[in-house]
Design an enzyme around this catalytic site. Sequence first.
Site, PDB file in Angstrom:
ATOM      1  N   ASN A  63       1.048  -1.322   0.099  1.00  0.00           N
ATOM      2  CA  ASN A  63       0.032   0.065   0.022  1.00  0.00           C
ATOM      3  C   ASN A  63       0.762   1.161  -0.026  1.00  0.00           C
ATOM      4  O   ASN A  63       0.511   2.256  -0.677  1.00  0.00           O
ATOM      5  CB  ASN A  63      -0.958  -0.126   1.314  1.00  0.00           C
ATOM      6  CG  ASN A  63      -2.085  -1.079   1.064  1.00  0.00           C
ATOM      7  OD1 ASN A  63      -2.357  -1.516   0.073  1.00  0.00           O
ATOM      8  ND2 ASN A  63      -2.709  -1.088   2.269  1.00  0.00           N
ATOM      9  N   ARG A 419      -4.265   2.873 -14.069  1.00  0.00           N
ATOM     10  CA  ARG A 419      -3.251   2.867 -13.373  1.00  0.00           C
ATOM     11  C   ARG A 419      -2.464   1.645 -13.102  1.00  0.00           C
ATOM     12  O   ARG A 419      -2.860   0.780 -12.456  1.00  0.00           O
ATOM     13  CB  ARG A 419      -3.153   3.839 -12.152  1.00  0.00           C
ATOM     14  CG  ARG A 419      -1.540   4.334 -11.812  1.00  0.00           C
ATOM     15  CD  ARG A 419      -1.479   5.155 -10.752  1.00  0.00           C
ATOM     16  NE  ARG A 419      -2.637   6.399 -10.508  1.00  0.00           N
ATOM     17  CZ  ARG A 419      -2.506   7.555 -10.901  1.00  0.00           C
ATOM     18  NH1 ARG A 419      -1.007   7.854 -11.479  1.00  0.00           N
ATOM     19  NH2 ARG A 419      -3.157   8.509 -10.739  1.00  0.00           N
ATOM     20  N   HIS A 449     -14.471   3.520 -15.990  1.00  0.00           N
ATOM     21  CA  HIS A 449     -14.492   2.872 -14.612  1.00  0.00           C
ATOM     22  C   HIS A 449     -15.626   1.867 -14.457  1.00  0.00           C
ATOM     23  O   HIS A 449     -15.677   1.073 -13.452  1.00  0.00           O
ATOM     24  CB  HIS A 449     -14.208   3.609 -13.619  1.00  0.00           C
ATOM     25  CG  HIS A 449     -13.773   2.958 -12.207  1.00  0.00           C
ATOM     26  ND1 HIS A 449     -14.390   2.922 -11.258  1.00  0.00           N
ATOM     27  CD2 HIS A 449     -12.384   2.146 -12.004  1.00  0.00           C
ATOM     28  CE1 HIS A 449     -13.995   1.953 -10.156  1.00  0.00           C
ATOM     29  NE2 HIS A 449     -12.658   1.778 -10.686  1.00  0.00           N
ATOM     30  N   TYR A 482     -11.518  -9.951  -3.155  1.00  0.00           N
ATOM     31  CA  TYR A 482     -12.345  -8.753  -2.915  1.00  0.00           C
ATOM     32  C   TYR A 482     -13.837  -9.091  -2.811  1.00  0.00           C
ATOM     33  O   TYR A 482     -14.481 -10.141  -3.408  1.00  0.00           O
ATOM     34  CB  TYR A 482     -12.231  -7.931  -4.121  1.00  0.00           C
ATOM     35  CG  TYR A 482     -11.108  -7.287  -4.545  1.00  0.00           C
ATOM     36  CD1 TYR A 482      -9.719  -7.768  -3.779  1.00  0.00           C
ATOM     37  CD2 TYR A 482     -10.844  -6.368  -5.378  1.00  0.00           C
ATOM     38  CE1 TYR A 482      -8.571  -7.238  -4.433  1.00  0.00           C
ATOM     39  CE2 TYR A 482      -9.707  -5.670  -5.748  1.00  0.00           C
ATOM     40  CZ  TYR A 482      -8.541  -6.051  -5.055  1.00  0.00           C
ATOM     41  OH  TYR A 482      -7.236  -5.722  -5.419  1.00  0.00           O
TER      42      TYR A 482
END
Length: 717
Positions: A63, A419, A449, A482
């Site tokens: 992170n 990205r 997105h 996720y």
Amino acid sequence: MPASNAIPDSPDPAEALPPLPDDRFFNRELSWLEFNQRVLDHAADSQQPLLERGKFLAITSSNLDEFFMVRVGGLKLQSIQNSGIRDPSGLSVNEQLAAISDRCHGMQREQYRILSEDLFPAWEEHGIHRVDLSAARPRHQESANSVFQDLSATLSPHALDPSRPLPLLQGLQLHLCVRLAALDGDDSPWQYAFIPLGRTMPRIISLPSDRGYHFTMLEDLISHYVEDLFPGREVLETVAFRITRNADIRLREEDSPDLMVGMEEVLESRKESAAVRLELAAHASEHVKAFLTETFEIRSEDLFITNGPVDLTCLFQLIGIEGFDDLKDEPWRGQRSPNIDPAEPMFDTIAKGDILLVHPYERFDPVVRLVEEAAVDPDVLAIKQVLYRTSRDSPIVAALMRAAERGKYVTAIVELKARFDEARNMEWAREMEHAGVQVIYGIKGLKTHAKICIIVRSEPHGIVRYVHFGTGNYNEVTMRLYSDVSLLTCNEELGSDATTFFNAVTGASYPLKYHKIAAAPTSLRSRIRELITSEIDRKKEGQKAAITVKVNSLVDPAIIDALYRASQAGVKIRLNVRGICCLRPGVKGLSDNITVISILDRYLEHARIMHFEHGGDDQVLISSADWMPRNLDRRIELLVPVESPPLRKRLIRVLQTYFKDNTNSWKLTAKGEWKRSRSKSGSQVQAQRVLYERAVHAVSEADRNRRTAFETHAPPE
């Protein structure tokens, strides 16, 4: 869908009301660092399995890598261009950089304290041993020497010559800095060389053992035999280090007529951008420290001394070792949806009614299967899909290419500006084009997105559009890690909206009015504001009014102010925010009615779900967008209503479950502190475990009902 066509916001519900206080926002960057601290707190938690604690430590390191590349990199550029600008919390750019440096140095010290004082000793007790090669047994020495001989063929030391340019060092790649004694006749007291340790080399080197697991670190192995790489030279010192380069380099799309070429230039620019951080092993001498900081133009606040292995993402490899299941979480296997018959075509299943999948408790397989079936179904005319991030061997991309090769009309919007996935997406785009897929490289000035797939099928009663709306990427690998939501539907109005949306994006045109959905950057922001305003109005009218929202980040000042006004009107608001939260809850007269929690557990919370009580007529929606200016104004996003009563009820129950968590839940205070909710008495509630057990129970119930149902043999027609 040009950004200039954005629909103006709806009127501010706060007009004519007293001004809101200036100190009502937390700083975005410091809020994100507090999220990373919550992850780090899991690494320090003795109740977590030992190897899982190492995983959380690795996550904090990963992170921070992205944080420095993007957020710190962007602030440093901003400092050069306009250092006087202030964020909504009132901090200048330089004040933010100073606060970030202090916070990150403290966080790093805690990382290495946990590793050296807690994890390494505890792992030793359970048979996981880090071997010191200078005092290793002959068996380990022989094995290490053999591994080094194999690796040495791929190593390429770079002797540094002041008369030649410095070799280009990749950001985030581990290197060794070797200080050599000067040769006879050389005026300088020492010389330097760099040894890049390639990313394909394993950081954890396994060594033979009869019991347990023995290993050494790659940098320790190379350092132990480093003199073999410099025959005839005296090695004075070998130190591991790593630089982080600024990755906040954006494409000037107005100056780049070819987006593919432009993105390739961006990727090349990142390789040569300025260093924003230097990580250096603690045993480095002042000579090496001074040499590296001067070479990479590193200021003292950007130097991070590591009291242990540089780059703790290496712990991901250690966590995967076999034979230590008692030191890991018990496995939770994704369940099949009880509403989907694997023997029945997906089109027939969806035609019976909308289907909701809650991942990863329910597998992502039905979504993949839908696209794969569409690719070979003779009645399917077209497939339209947005791809933001995909897996390396994506079955969905393979299915799209297969469909195009079979003559179907296939359109894919591939976001080249995603990205750190730019290179992979460019590769997929080229492959799909060769297979006959019509590929669109995103939209100028915006990132696409949205998570949507449309399948157009010819059926006896006409054309039917089968649509998948999601909150997560079309990546079957991350969907196992996720927490996300999928909606599968053939609702006519949603299908019409989906087509209108897709055609507006691909045609760069202004969309017609949608029946049900909202899209950024045109109508999503105003739709959220309308939903919040509606709760305020209903509260004033004495009707039921409440807001429950789950997002990854809450940053947008206008949305936050709307929530403050709703709180002032008496609307109860519960927010489940995984990461950044700039809203200040629990402030008297401002946000008394707002509660903010955050859930951190084995899965990354990623779904965006919203529930507005709406006077008892529950409005439940899912979205690809977080409540951030970039999502609402600079990205193409979707907000989709879930209208099936059973599915609405299920999502409301999912939202409620998170607020019952007293194990892995954190609550945000008005001062910006996150307090962990821990049950001191009574039963423990772990939201993710509850959701998993519900998925298991649903499958068991469905199987039991099938076994007890009586099916008659009907006579032949």
